[in-house]
Design a protein around this motif. Sequence first.
Motif, mmCIF file in Angstrom:
data_model
loop_
_atom_site.group_PDB
_atom_site.id
_atom_site.type_symbol
_atom_site.label_atom_id
_atom_site.label_comp_id
_atom_site.label_asym_id
_atom_site.label_seq_id
_atom_site.Cartn_x
_atom_site.Cartn_y
_atom_site.Cartn_z
ATOM 1 N N GLY A 53 0.816 -1.214 0.000
ATOM 2 C CA GLY A 53 0.000 0.000 0.000
ATOM 3 C C GLY A 53 0.844 1.255 0.000
ATOM 4 N N ARG A 54 1.898 1.264 0.810
ATOM 5 C CA ARG A 54 2.808 2.425 0.856
ATOM 6 C C ARG A 54 3.663 2.509 -0.405
ATOM 7 N N TYR A 55 4.136 1.364 -0.891
ATOM 8 C CA TYR A 55 4.978 1.355 -2.087
ATOM 9 C C TYR A 55 4.238 1.913 -3.305
ATOM 10 N N LEU A 56 2.969 1.608 -3.434
ATOM 11 C CA LEU A 56 2.196 2.106 -4.567
ATOM 12 C C LEU A 56 2.064 3.629 -4.525
ATOM 13 N N VAL A 57 1.942 4.193 -3.336
ATOM 14 C CA VAL A 57 1.872 5.658 -3.208
ATOM 15 C C VAL A 57 3.244 6.278 -3.470
ATOM 16 N N ILE A 58 4.306 5.661 -2.952
ATOM 17 C CA ILE A 58 5.657 6.164 -3.225
ATOM 18 C C ILE A 58 5.930 6.151 -4.727
ATOM 19 N N ARG A 59 5.521 5.072 -5.390
ATOM 20 C CA ARG A 59 5.698 4.988 -6.846
ATOM 21 C C ARG A 59 5.020 6.164 -7.540
ATOM 22 N N GLY A 128 -2.627 6.616 0.993
ATOM 23 C CA GLY A 128 -3.832 6.655 0.167
ATOM 24 C C GLY A 128 -5.109 6.860 0.955
ATOM 25 N N GLU A 129 -4.991 7.157 2.248
ATOM 26 C CA GLU A 129 -6.169 7.431 3.083
ATOM 27 C C GLU A 129 -6.602 8.889 2.902
ATOM 28 N N VAL A 130 -7.893 9.123 2.799
ATOM 29 C CA VAL A 130 -8.400 10.487 2.640
ATOM 30 C C VAL A 130 -8.317 11.224 3.974
ATOM 31 N N VAL A 131 -7.686 12.389 3.943
ATOM 32 C CA VAL A 131 -7.546 13.243 5.123
ATOM 33 C C VAL A 131 -8.700 14.232 5.205
ATOM 34 N N SER A 234 9.039 6.953 6.702
ATOM 35 C CA SER A 234 8.743 8.027 5.748
ATOM 36 C C SER A 234 7.341 8.583 5.874
ATOM 37 N N TYR A 235 6.401 7.801 6.472
ATOM 38 C CA TYR A 235 5.039 8.319 6.646
ATOM 39 C C TYR A 235 4.305 7.487 7.697
ATOM 40 N N PRO A 236 3.716 8.137 8.708
ATOM 41 C CA PRO A 236 2.937 7.394 9.705
ATOM 42 C C PRO A 236 1.658 6.849 9.089
ATOM 43 N N ASP A 237 1.200 5.731 9.632
ATOM 44 C CA ASP A 237 0.007 5.077 9.102
ATOM 45 C C ASP A 237 -1.118 5.170 10.128
ATOM 46 N N SER A 238 -2.276 5.663 9.690
ATOM 47 C CA SER A 238 -3.417 5.807 10.592
ATOM 48 C C SER A 238 -4.196 4.514 10.784
ATOM 49 N N ASP A 309 -4.734 -1.820 -0.884
ATOM 50 C CA ASP A 309 -3.849 -2.177 -1.995
ATOM 51 C C ASP A 309 -4.596 -2.171 -3.323
ATOM 52 N N SER A 310 -5.791 -2.743 -3.338
ATOM 53 C CA SER A 310 -6.565 -2.843 -4.580
ATOM 54 C C SER A 310 -6.879 -1.461 -5.135
ATOM 55 N N ILE A 311 -7.250 -0.524 -4.249
ATOM 56 C CA ILE A 311 -7.536 0.844 -4.689
ATOM 57 C C ILE A 311 -6.272 1.530 -5.167
ATOM 58 N N ASN A 312 -5.184 1.429 -4.397
ATOM 59 C CA ASN A 312 -3.935 2.077 -4.799
ATOM 60 C C ASN A 312 -3.354 1.464 -6.071
ATOM 61 N N PHE A 313 -3.685 0.206 -6.313
ATOM 62 C CA PHE A 313 -3.210 -0.502 -7.507
ATOM 63 C C PHE A 313 -3.992 -0.094 -8.747
#
Length: 452
Positions: A53-59, A128-131, A234-238, A309-313
């Motif tokens: 999930g994090r790797y897809l956002v970093i990409r 990828g979480e909405v803030v 690199s980024y905290p996870d909620s 993951d599915s959404i970020n993918f």
Amino acid sequence: MRADNFIKKTEIIKKNIFKIWISGILFLLTFPSFSAVQPTEKEVTDSYLYLLGRYLVIRQENQDVNIEKNNYNKIKYNTPGLTEFANPNLDVVYLESWVAVDKNNGVILNVPEIKDRYYTVQLLDGWGEVVANINERTYPKHPYGKFAIVLKGSNPKNIPKDALKVEVPFNKVKMLARVELKGTPDEAVRLQKRFTLEAPAGIKIEPVVNIPDFSNSKLIGADIFLKVDEVLKSYPDSMPKAPEYQKTVKKVADYMKSSDEAKKYIENIIQTKTIPEFMKKTTSYGVEKDGWVATYGAGNFGDDIVLRDSINFGGIWANTTNEAIYFGGTKDAGSNQLLNGNNTYKIVFSKDELPDLMADAFWSITLYNTPDYHVAKNALNKYNVNNMTKLNKNKDGSLTIWAGPELPKGAFRENWIPTEKGREFVLTFRLYVPKEVVRNGSWTPPAIQKIK
């Protein structure tokens, strides 16, 4: 005398035991294969999916900042109708940026007044979480004007008194704004250009984490565990279970580093089980009915790593259900086979359940090839239908949407979305500001039917 000798011998024994203990510890640190515990197949899979999930956002951040050269705190105003990137929404004009802040500096977002047209400014974190969403529904007393994007708990001095604070969890957020085209793209673009950012000089911006290249068709393998500490820092996870997942991730990473055999063990699980199973889920994860998959948890995923993951993918930057619900049409309801561009399909909406009745803003159905989620190439350059398309209804008031390589016999051309022969595809049905019956799952789209 004998007592003194006994004491001396005891001290020598203690020192030798201590030396042996220290030597043992150093040996284990030098050769971690003796101390690392082999993770289970489930631990490897869960850890991989958590990190993905994090790797897809970093990409995506790397693509935006380093490849496309869209600098932080600078808005990219996308041209309407662009189809180069994955999963484009062709019913809106986009603007986007990576917004960077620090404890001493906020960034000012200027939002124009927009009437009788859907818009939202969506802020997302590094997983990828909405803030937040900024629009007239979420901020009815301040739907436009100045908004100050600030680090949570900070009090920057550069914030104007008339700016409304919007706190973000860390030093970067993705900003993605949408303005509905609504049949008047020139007006939508005029409004788009009136969104601006004001950022002071001197904001400390961390560079994008350097990760191996990978694609949707060839996902990263065991190398995902090479930079665990850097990636997690690199980024905290909620996500509520993030600490638990991260503990297991570190266990897997430590084991993988212990020996070449350990890495082979991890790689084998990922390549033969984890990735194949995940790829299957990208087209069927969620609530399935009549060939459609509903993702009611998009944007705020709870502890669901597979959904995230599915959404970020396949559709990175999906919004929350109050703003939009996405139905993924993946299969023929009759045969349960994946949709294929060689075939022709139809979807029939009854007159009492037309798409227009299910959304307060707008709706659309867009066709994308898989696994890259780019639009299907066709001679008409037609990729979707929506509430602004001049669709023809059937005599009984129902509405039929068609998808196939050629215009089906008896079908209305306006109601047809061309497919690309030889390619599997999905239909993304978007409902913006969906009705309650859609949000609570009472209503789902009618069946996708293959025409024989």
